[in-house]
Design an enzyme around this catalytic site. Structure first.
Site, PDB file in Angstrom:
ATOM      1  N   ASP A 307      28.444  39.411  39.345  1.00 32.55           N
ATOM      2  CA  ASP A 307      29.879  39.507  39.129  1.00 32.55           C
ATOM      3  C   ASP A 307      30.166  39.010  37.709  1.00 32.55           C
ATOM      4  OD1 ASP A 307      32.719  38.874  41.350  1.00 32.55           O
ATOM      5  OD2 ASP A 307      32.560  39.883  39.417  1.00 32.55           O
ATOM      6  N   TRP A 308      31.403  38.986  37.343  1.00 27.40           N
ATOM      7  CA  TRP A 308      31.901  38.790  35.977  1.00 27.40           C
ATOM      8  C   TRP A 308      31.337  37.538  35.303  1.00 27.40           C
ATOM      9  CZ3 TRP A 308      34.837  42.175  33.238  1.00 27.40           C
ATOM     10  CH2 TRP A 308      35.457  41.722  32.089  1.00 27.40           C
TER      11      TRP A 308
END
Ligand code: GLC
Length: 743
Positions: A307-308
């Site tokens: 994820d980010w």
């Protein structure tokens, strides 16, 4: 505890005789991947594992073409990146027209075609309730609302329409569905989940995937899904996003893994990883979750994407890694195949260094790249580009919009309706009040046209807010209370010639940490407004919209009716007005337990100890609650046999009757309780449901079959077991028992 013979059964999915790999591997693809891999340089391999945000290739704001060609050439030809995500900037990551998307995607693939090996870029986008970053796309109710429909066909259609609209724009990889469970109502992403129940989340997610991918996600109208956020992200102990979850392995395997297990079997080829930490181990560093369980146990063969910025954050935030380089090593060795870096090429440089210095084996790189290339081949990315679907024929069609409106209608929960206050008469004089009456964003939530979904100016002008939808449908006078009237006399004056007050409260849109709150209590200003309106003595219809329950107990007790709308999407206003005026008979049911008080968070599938002596499951509205304008009664619940031989299915039937005066839909819920077991069992667990439409007076007999694995649970040894003995089945207000015999 009854002294029972424990029967160990292998991991469930092998029992199901499926062990279906995430992505059906086939020899031809494997051969192509092997061949291509053998031709790749280390730099090209590591490039495939690198995903960057659109901003890295963005032109100056306001430029004709949102892409900066030199930056794009660098990304694809110099760094060989495998993936890009998010929407072009105008000014930041917001919805674009189909035409802009087509140009952006064609320019990216054109540069990929100039590269030495011509490996296509896979473009990822969040399209979690329709194609959220394509202007005028059909935007559905959010997942929590879709769960409230208890209608898997609608979930299938949402997946189908979302995939088709993505493909019109040339997009092909959707960071959806969320298979996390919504068991912590404070969590600001509760609305992105299918609610608190394992079975409901599983079947709704699987239906969505099947609609979105079909049998072959390379087909021109289909697109790839991405399961998220693997695993245990949705259960932060303090309710705040990206904070620790403390989930023991038994709870993990009983509640949080099964939806992912099922979605992997449904064929999703990619998985996005939990941004937070479970039991002190960040999702991106968890070898047991990412490799031992996901690969060795669940047989997942697609690729994982971080994820980010979550690899970097192993160093910058979690203080797990002593450097960014160590963070890359930990994450890749734990099982992360692709890094959502997202703003630079640090991951590329550091991983290259790790392999060149022998600190990270080339074999691990080859394994990750094999998975990524395998998905790209199976997605048809290497095939000659086929003509894009016609926008006129496949985008924002009338049929899709009607399906969306039906989904919105079925997602609305009528929680209270005292003395049939609803439906309203069309000629009633209505005063609409409250901060959520004149906004579309409050019915769509985050991931709508922008990340936070809070830019009301971007919302389509032709969609109806609650106020406009009421105005459009009513023949009586409809006025809006322009300010937060809290003065008693002012309230009385404002409501003098009014038959009914429609009070629209709840939350503004948000997602992720932006939506963190310290209490579920309603904002003070909203409480004051509600109290003033309720004090007028006029009937008040309370309509709640927003991503999670807020405490409305006092207001709900005094209101004549309560509608829980949550986030019903772009057709939400119209759908709620359909229900307010009786043009649609509501049938939504709660996929979560709606708390009575802010700290009274007990879920429906609670343990016996939670409903013992003064401990009670006492929500304001229970899981599965939802009223209709008619009434239904189940009866004649019966088992084919009250003795079940080992390995047999449990066959049961129940009658459901529409005992009211108008037709309507009803969902019949089948709950199971394992009376005594070697691990405490929930007082009840949803194991099956069916939704039927019945005319007034009509009765239908429903049949259900529970498979052996429906009786199983995670035993003392953390393995899934079934134990012979007594079980109860509850439907409506009837309960029957059966005994499962020893093998
Ligand atoms: C975010 C979210 C994730 C989303 C990703 C890409 O941080 O956690 O759900 O898919 O970034 O936008």
């Amino acid at each position: 505890m009854q002294n029972k013979l424990l029967i160990f059964i292998g991991p469930l999915f092998f029992l199901l005789g499926c062990a279906v790999n995430t992505v059906q591997s086939n020899n031809e693809t494997d051969t192509k991947v092997k061949q291509l891999l053998s031709e790749m340089t280390l730099e090209e391999k590591i490039g495939q594992m690198t995903q960057i945000d659109f901003s890295v290739i963005a032109a100056e704001l306001g430029s004709e073409n949102p892409v900066d060609q030199r930056k794009l050439d660098d990304a694809v030809l110099k760094y060989h990146i495998g993936s890009i995500l998010n929407a072009p900037q105008t000014p930041h990551n917001q919805a674009q027209s189909v035409a802009v998307w087509r140009n952006v995607l064609q320019s990216i693939q054109a540069v990929a075609a100039q590269s030495r090996l011509k490996i296509p870029v896979i473009y990822g986008i969040d399209a979690i309730h329709g194609a959220t970053y394509i202007k005028n796309a059909v935007l559905f109710p959010q997942a929590l609302n879709m769960a409230a429909t208890f209608n898997t066909e609608l979930s299938f259609k949402e997946g189908e329409i979302t995939a088709r609209e993505l493909r019109v724009a040339g997009l092909q990889w959707n960071f959806s569905p969320v298979m996390d469970l919504g068991r912590q109502p404070l969590w600001p992403r509760l609305w992105e989940t299918y609610g608190e129940d394992v079975h409901l989340a599983t079947v709704m997610g699987m239906s969505y995937i099947k609609g979105h991918q079909g049998d072959d996600f390379s087909a021109p109208t289909k697109a790839l899904t991405c399961l998220k956020h693997y695993v245990g992200y949705s259960f932060p102990i303090n309710g705040k996003d990206r904070t620790p979850a403390w989930i023991g392995e038994r709870m993990l395997r009983e509640y949080f893994l099964p939806p992912f297990e099922a979605a992997i079997k449904a064929g999703s080829p990619t998985i996005m990883v939990n941004s937070a930490e479970v039991d002190g181990i960040p999702g991106h560093a968890n070898y047991q979750y990412l490799t031992t369980i996901l690969r060795d146990e669940l047989g997942f063969t697609g690729f994982t994407v971080s994820d980010w910025e979550d690899i970097k954050r192993l160093y910058t935030r979690d203080k797990l890694a002593a450097s960014e380089k160590e963070a890359v090593k930990i994450a890749v060795m734990a099982g992360i195949d692709m890094s959502m870096v997202p703003f630079d090429y640090s991951f590329y440089h550091l991983l290259l260094e790790l392999v060149n210095t022998g600190e990270l084996p080339l074999a691990r790189i080859d394994e990750a790249v094999t998975r990524i290339l395998g998905v790209k081949y199976r997605a048809g990315l290497f095939n000659a580009p086929s003509a894009l679907l016609s926008e006129a024929e496949h985008f924002a069609t009338g049929q899709a919009t009607e399906i969306n409106r039906q989904a919105a209608r079925e997602s609305i929960v009528l929680a209270k309706n005292e003395q049939q206050s609803l439906p309203l008469k069309k000629n009633a004089n209505v005063l609409v009040a409250g901060p959520n009456a004149k906004l579309l964003s409050v019915m769509n939530g985050g991931w709508t046209l922008t990340w936070q979904g809070d830019n009301e100016s971007l919302y389509p002008k032709d969609k109806l807010t609650l106020f406009k939808a009421i105005q459009k449908k009513a023949t009586g006078k409809v006025t809006y209370l322009e300010n937060n009237v809290v003065d008693k006399q002012a309230a009385l004056d404002a409501t003098k010639n009014v038959d009914v007050i429609v009070l629209c409260l709840g939350e503004k849109p948000y997602t992720e940490t932006v939506g963190n709150i310290g209490s579920l209590n309603l904002e003070a200003a909203q409480v004051k407004l509600a109290d003033a309106m309720l004090a007028t003595g006029k009937p008040v219809i309370l309509i709640m919209t927003g991503g999670r329950p807020r405490i409305i107990t006092e207001q709900a007790e005094l209101a004549s009716a309560v509608i829980l709308g949550f986030l019903p999407g772009m057709e939400g206003g119209a759908a709620i007005a359909d229900i307010l005026y009786g043009d649609y008979n509501p049938n939504g049911k709660l996929p979560i337990s709606y708390p009575r008080e802010s700290n009274d968070i007990v879920l429906y599938d609670h343990k016996p100890i939670e409903s013992y002596e003064s401990n009670v499951y006492h929500p304001l509205y229970a899981f599965g609650h939802g009223l209709s304008y008619t009434s239904f009664q189940t009866s004649a619940l019966k088992l084919a046999s009250d003795t079940i031989n080992w390995g047999d299915t449990v066959e049961l039937s129940v009658d459901v009757k529409n005992t009211g005066l108008i037709s309507g839909k009803e969902t019949v819920l089948v709950y199971l309780n394992d009376v005594a077991a070697s691990v405490t069992r929930p007082s009840r667990q949803l194991k099956a449901f069916k939704k039927v439409e019945l005319a007034a007076g009509q009765t239908q007999t429903l049949h259900f079959s529970l498979k052996p694995e429906d009786l199983s649970f995670i035993g003392v040894d953390l393995k899934r077991v079934i134990e012979p003995g007594e079980f109860k089945i509850r439907v409506g207000n009837e309960t029957v028992s059966f005994t499962l015999n020893k093998p």
